[in-house]
Design an enzyme around this catalytic site. Structure first.
Site, PDB file in Angstrom:
ATOM      1  CG  ASP A   1      -1.978  16.068  -1.931  1.00  0.00           C
ATOM      2  OD1 ASP A   1      -2.646  16.661  -2.806  1.00  0.00           O
ATOM      3  OD2 ASP A   1      -1.477  16.648  -0.963  1.00  0.00           O
TER       4      ASP A   1
ATOM      5  CD  GLU B   1      -3.077   1.139   2.092  1.00  0.00           C
ATOM      6  OE1 GLU B   1      -3.816   2.146   2.216  1.00  0.00           O
ATOM      7  OE2 GLU B   1      -3.272   0.076   2.710  1.00  0.00           O
TER       8      GLU B   1
ATOM      9  CE1 TYR C   1      -6.469  11.928   5.105  1.00  0.00           C
ATOM     10  CE2 TYR C   1      -5.790   9.630   5.261  1.00  0.00           C
ATOM     11  CZ  TYR C   1      -5.592  10.966   5.570  1.00  0.00           C
ATOM     12  OH  TYR C   1      -4.537  11.324   6.366  1.00  0.00           O
ATOM     13  CD  GLU C   2     -14.339   4.555   0.937  1.00  0.00           C
ATOM     14  OE1 GLU C   2     -15.392   4.063   0.496  1.00  0.00           O
ATOM     15  OE2 GLU C   2     -13.394   3.874   1.368  1.00  0.00           O
TER      16      GLU C   2
ATOM     17  CD  GLU D   1       1.253   8.357   4.961  1.00  0.00           C
ATOM     18  OE1 GLU D   1       1.694   9.520   4.802  1.00  0.00           O
ATOM     19  OE2 GLU D   1       0.390   7.834   4.231  1.00  0.00           O
TER      20      GLU D   1
ATOM     21  CE  LYS E   1      -3.156  26.476  -6.056  1.00  0.00           C
ATOM     22  NZ  LYS E   1      -2.334  27.478  -5.352  1.00  0.00           N
TER      23      LYS E   1
END
Length: 242
Positions: free
Chosen positions: A147, A73, A223-224, A98, A151
């Site tokens: 993330d 992951e 986050y989901e 992470e 932009k």
């Protein structure tokens, strides 16, 4: 945005910019203790080898018992998905990557609470780990709610790109699966466009429910759940390594 001005522990390549945060709120004492005691025991280490190339890491050698499969992951956030998969699949070895310290501490709390011995963590820039991993070692690779870098000028920071898809394809076994989750419309389109035109991947979707409904073996993450609570629509993409 922060620049990484010093090489991370175990880094074998040239220094490069790291974009994002390393830490948010101060850690609770219980999680500080886990960072000091548990993390060192389950950390995956990248070791420099000859000519600056990293020593190859074979996932099969990282666990106390043989595993039927190995999963990776990339950016596990708070570790909810990582820990849930490890708990549901005790015969699968998982490596979670992470760099956000609060997320690592959260994952450690899940690992400690459920006494999971089939999880290993790489707590540094994943770009240093991927070249060190043994090719065709993984049955599944997850990239969940990364993330999106909204932009246009930041598009180069998105993980999904030609070079990284080449690496993912190299790490997956033939027939292995690459999963991407996102709730951001720009990243959804970006990921789908790049991955579907890569010759190593086949999109496993026949109807809209295949990407709008989370599969039963895909545990949710914070986050989901946050995205759903804010009215955004998560998409769930599954690709086969051909």
């Amino acid at each position: 945005m922060t620049d990484r001005n010093a090489a991370a522990p175990g880094e074998t390549g040239p220094r490069r910019n790291f974009y994002g945060r390393r830490q948010g709120r101060p850690l609770r004492e219980s999680r500080k203790r886990l960072m000091e005691s548990l993390l060192p025991r389950i950390t995956v280490t990248v070791t420099p080898g000859p000519a600056g190339q990293p020593v190859v890491i074979d996932p099969a050698q990282l666990y106390p018992k043989p595993m039927r499969a190995h999963w990776l992951e990339i950016g596990f956030g708070g570790g909810e998905h990582l820990a849930a998969q490890a708990k549901a699949n005790p015969d699968v070895g998982l490596i979670g990557c992470e760099i956000f310290l609060n997320g690592i501490a959260s994952a450690l709390s899940h690992i400690d609470a459920d006494k999971l011995d089939n999880v290993r963590i790489y707590p540094e820039d994943v770009r240093d780990l991927l070249p060190a991993l043994k090719p065709q070692s993984f049955d599944k690779i997850f990239l969940l709610f990364p993330d999106p870098w909204h932009k246009t000028r930041h598009a180069g920071r998105r993980f999904v790109n030609q070079a990284n898809l080449d690496i993912v394809a190299n790490l997956l076994k033939p027939g292995g699966e690459f999963r991407i989750g996102s709730d951001d419309p720009v990243y959804i389109g970006w990921s789908l466009a790049h991955t579907t035109r890569h010759p190593a991947f086949k999109w496993l979707a026949e109807r809209s429910s295949d990407w709008l409904v989370r599969p039963a073996d895909w545990p949710p993450s914070r986050y989901e759940q946050k995205a759903i609570a804010q009215g955004r629509v998560p998409h769930y993409f599954r690709f086969r390594r051909v």
